[in-house]
Design a protein around this motif. Structure first.
Motif, PDB file in Angstrom:
ATOM      1  N   LYS A  60       0.816  -1.216   0.000  1.00 33.11           N
ATOM      2  CA  LYS A  60       0.000   0.000   0.000  1.00 33.11           C
ATOM      3  C   LYS A  60       0.853   1.271   0.000  1.00 33.11           C
ATOM      4  O   LYS A  60       0.360   2.352  -0.313  1.00 33.11           O
ATOM      5  N   LYS A  61       2.124   1.129   0.339  1.00 28.77           N
ATOM      6  CA  LYS A  61       3.023   2.301   0.351  1.00 28.77           C
ATOM      7  C   LYS A  61       3.689   2.513  -1.008  1.00 28.77           C
ATOM      8  O   LYS A  61       4.348   3.525  -1.226  1.00 28.77           O
ATOM      9  N   ALA A  62       3.518   1.572  -1.913  1.00 30.48           N
ATOM     10  CA  ALA A  62       4.177   1.658  -3.218  1.00 30.48           C
ATOM     11  C   ALA A  62       3.519   2.719  -4.092  1.00 30.48           C
ATOM     12  O   ALA A  62       2.349   3.062  -3.909  1.00 30.48           O
ATOM     13  N   GLN A  63       4.284   3.225  -5.057  1.00 34.16           N
ATOM     14  CA  GLN A  63       3.779   4.268  -5.948  1.00 34.16           C
ATOM     15  C   GLN A  63       2.733   3.742  -6.925  1.00 34.16           C
ATOM     16  O   GLN A  63       1.821   4.464  -7.329  1.00 34.16           O
ATOM     17  N   PRO A  65      -0.094   0.599  -8.407  1.00 38.03           N
ATOM     18  CA  PRO A  65      -1.057  -0.375  -7.883  1.00 38.03           C
ATOM     19  C   PRO A  65      -0.572  -1.815  -8.020  1.00 38.03           C
ATOM     20  O   PRO A  65       0.185  -2.153  -8.924  1.00 38.03           O
ATOM     21  N   ASN A  66      -1.032  -2.650  -7.099  1.00 41.83           N
ATOM     22  CA  ASN A  66      -0.805  -4.109  -7.117  1.00 41.83           C
ATOM     23  C   ASN A  66       0.655  -4.506  -6.963  1.00 41.83           C
ATOM     24  O   ASN A  66       1.036  -5.630  -7.311  1.00 41.83           O
ATOM     25  N   THR A  67       1.490  -3.600  -6.455  1.00 40.03           N
ATOM     26  CA  THR A  67       2.907  -3.929  -6.248  1.00 40.03           C
ATOM     27  C   THR A  67       3.037  -5.087  -5.259  1.00 40.03           C
ATOM     28  O   THR A  67       2.423  -5.084  -4.191  1.00 40.03           O
ATOM     29  N   ILE A  68       3.849  -6.059  -5.621  1.00 37.49           N
ATOM     30  CA  ILE A  68       4.004  -7.259  -4.806  1.00 37.49           C
ATOM     31  C   ILE A  68       4.562  -6.917  -3.431  1.00 37.49           C
ATOM     32  O   ILE A  68       5.373  -6.005  -3.282  1.00 37.49           O
ATOM     33  N   SER A 238      -1.152  -3.329 -14.795  1.00 38.34           N
ATOM     34  CA  SER A 238      -0.546  -3.261 -13.455  1.00 38.34           C
ATOM     35  C   SER A 238      -0.216  -4.637 -12.891  1.00 38.34           C
ATOM     36  O   SER A 238      -0.199  -4.831 -11.682  1.00 38.34           O
ATOM     37  N   GLY A 239       0.062  -5.591 -13.763  1.00 37.70           N
ATOM     38  CA  GLY A 239       0.538  -6.897 -13.317  1.00 37.70           C
ATOM     39  C   GLY A 239      -0.521  -7.976 -13.171  1.00 37.70           C
ATOM     40  O   GLY A 239      -0.187  -9.135 -12.924  1.00 37.70           O
ATOM     41  N   ILE A 240      -1.800  -7.619 -13.317  1.00 38.49           N
ATOM     42  CA  ILE A 240      -2.860  -8.616 -13.121  1.00 38.49           C
ATOM     43  C   ILE A 240      -2.977  -9.525 -14.344  1.00 38.49           C
ATOM     44  O   ILE A 240      -2.821 -10.753 -14.243  1.00 38.49           O
ATOM     45  N   THR A 241      -3.254  -8.950 -15.519  1.00 37.08           N
ATOM     46  CA  THR A 241      -3.468  -9.816 -16.691  1.00 37.08           C
ATOM     47  C   THR A 241      -2.155 -10.325 -17.288  1.00 37.08           C
ATOM     48  O   THR A 241      -2.162 -11.325 -18.011  1.00 37.08           O
ATOM     49  N   TYR A 260       6.460  -8.549 -15.293  1.00 39.05           N
ATOM     50  CA  TYR A 260       6.936  -7.190 -15.007  1.00 39.05           C
ATOM     51  C   TYR A 260       5.952  -6.595 -14.012  1.00 39.05           C
ATOM     52  O   TYR A 260       4.841  -6.235 -14.373  1.00 39.05           O
ATOM     53  N   ASP A 261       6.370  -6.463 -12.774  1.00 38.18           N
ATOM     54  CA  ASP A 261       5.428  -6.139 -11.711  1.00 38.18           C
ATOM     55  C   ASP A 261       4.816  -4.744 -11.877  1.00 38.18           C
ATOM     56  O   ASP A 261       3.619  -4.564 -11.688  1.00 38.18           O
ATOM     57  N   GLY A 262       5.597  -3.754 -12.248  1.00 38.83           N
ATOM     58  CA  GLY A 262       5.068  -2.400 -12.425  1.00 38.83           C
ATOM     59  C   GLY A 262       4.251  -2.241 -13.687  1.00 38.83           C
ATOM     60  O   GLY A 262       3.340  -1.414 -13.765  1.00 38.83           O
ATOM     61  N   SER A 263       4.597  -3.046 -14.690  1.00 38.96           N
ATOM     62  CA  SER A 263       3.910  -3.085 -15.984  1.00 38.96           C
ATOM     63  C   SER A 263       3.707  -1.689 -16.572  1.00 38.96           C
ATOM     64  O   SER A 263       4.478  -0.761 -16.294  1.00 38.96           O
ATOM     65  N   TRP A 264       2.663  -1.523 -17.428  1.00 39.77           N
ATOM     66  CA  TRP A 264       2.532  -0.270 -18.176  1.00 39.77           C
ATOM     67  C   TRP A 264       2.241   0.932 -17.273  1.00 39.77           C
ATOM     68  O   TRP A 264       2.626   2.056 -17.588  1.00 39.77           O
ATOM     69  N   THR A 265       1.606   0.707 -16.128  1.00 40.45           N
ATOM     70  CA  THR A 265       1.345   1.836 -15.235  1.00 40.45           C
ATOM     71  C   THR A 265       2.647   2.493 -14.811  1.00 40.45           C
ATOM     72  O   THR A 265       2.759   3.724 -14.773  1.00 40.45           O
ATOM     73  N   GLU A 266       3.654   1.692 -14.513  1.00 44.58           N
ATOM     74  CA  GLU A 266       4.953   2.250 -14.138  1.00 44.58           C
ATOM     75  C   GLU A 266       5.678   2.813 -15.354  1.00 44.58           C
ATOM     76  O   GLU A 266       6.175   3.936 -15.335  1.00 44.58           O
TER      77      GLU A 266
END
Length: 277
Positions: A60-63, A65-68, A238-241, A260-266
């Motif tokens: 929840k502190k990550a910049q 969403p859905n960061t592991i 954001s790593g889900i799909t 890629y955990d950050g994916s396109w959002t990052e």
């Protein structure tokens, strides 16, 4: 009991529902592109445990969403759900197969291998008139699960930046073709349109059919052009799909993949990374 196939049927799950080591995880989240609620009159598979991807199993502190979670935090939270080293875990969601592979990948990343996804999820379960219930708030006996972190299953921006120049690595994007080519807007307003240079579009729906995964033969055909790569990196919003693609790769027999955990959002939030349309 060991699960030998990462994809299990509703019949298999129903037959094993009373196994004392079985944990059925409800991994449901709404699609980021869906503004309607899926939680009205919520039902779950009998005895299921809610695995809260958004509020418990993401940083929840990550910049982004859905960061592991860190391996230490994941271990603690999984133990709180009663997960033991000898547990049998089946992941499902309310949308067929959408967010359940994310949880499957979470456990694979953390070194837990006796985990599978329910083919067709809750819709298939209900279609077959199998037992459901209204969710309850439960306290679980703390489990003894220990993490054995598998760093090869995850990539970060610096890894992907290097990978775009390496023709022995494939980068596959699970978003829609419209989002990939920038002809549809991103659902997050502060994220640019486009895709990672040298990445390829493989919308997650292309490896599914009516809420289920395509057959092993079909998946082998889809992933065949990447089987000789030293690594396949999966990205999405954001790593889900991206985890659905990782799951499809696993079903096809491939092991050399990472999410890629950050994916396109990052990637699309940065002003310093190359973007193609």
């Amino acid at each position: 009991m060991k699960i030998h196939n990462p994809l299990v049927s509703v019949d298999w799950l129903n037959d094993n529902l009373d196994n004392k080591n079985l944990i059925v995880l409800d991994c449901t989240i709404p699609k980021v592109t869906d503004k309607s609620s899926i939680y009205n009159d919520k039902k779950q598979i009998k005895g299921a445990v809610f695995f809260d991807i958004k509020n418990t199993f993401s940083d929840k502190k990550a910049q982004f969403p859905n960061t592991i979670l860190s391996s230490e935090e994941f271990q603690e939270k999984a133990q709180e759900l009663g997960v033991n080293n000898d547990s049998i875990i089946v992941c499902y969601d309310d949308l067929g197969i959408y967010s359940s592979p994310r949880v499957w990948w979470n456990f694979k990343l953390m070194g837990f291998t006796n985990v599978s996804v329910l083919n067709g999820g809750l819709p298939e379960w209900i279609k077959n008139n199998l037992p459901i219930e209204t969710p309850k708030k439960n306290q679980y006996k703390k489990g003894n699960f220990k993490v054995n972190y598998q760093s090869q299953k995850i990539t970060f921006t610096k890894d992907v930046l290097r990978a775009i120049k390496d023709d022995k690595i494939s980068i596959l994007d699970a978003r829609s073709k419209g989002r990939f080519y920038g002809t549809e807007p991103e659902p997050r307003n502060d994220v640019k349109s486009g895709h990672i240079p040298n990445s390829l579009s493989l919308p997650f729906g292309d490896i599914q059919e009516k809420g289920k995964m395509k057959s092993k033969d079909e998946l082998e055909k889809i992933f065949s052009k990447h089987k000789d790569k030293k690594q396949i990196i999966f990205s999405c919003g954001s790593g889900i799909t991206a985890s659905i693609l990782a799951f499809g790769a696993e079903l096809s027999g491939l092991k050399n993949y990472a999410v890629y955990d950050g994916s396109w959002t990052e990637w699309g939030s940065s002003n310093n990374l190359p973007i193609e349309l």
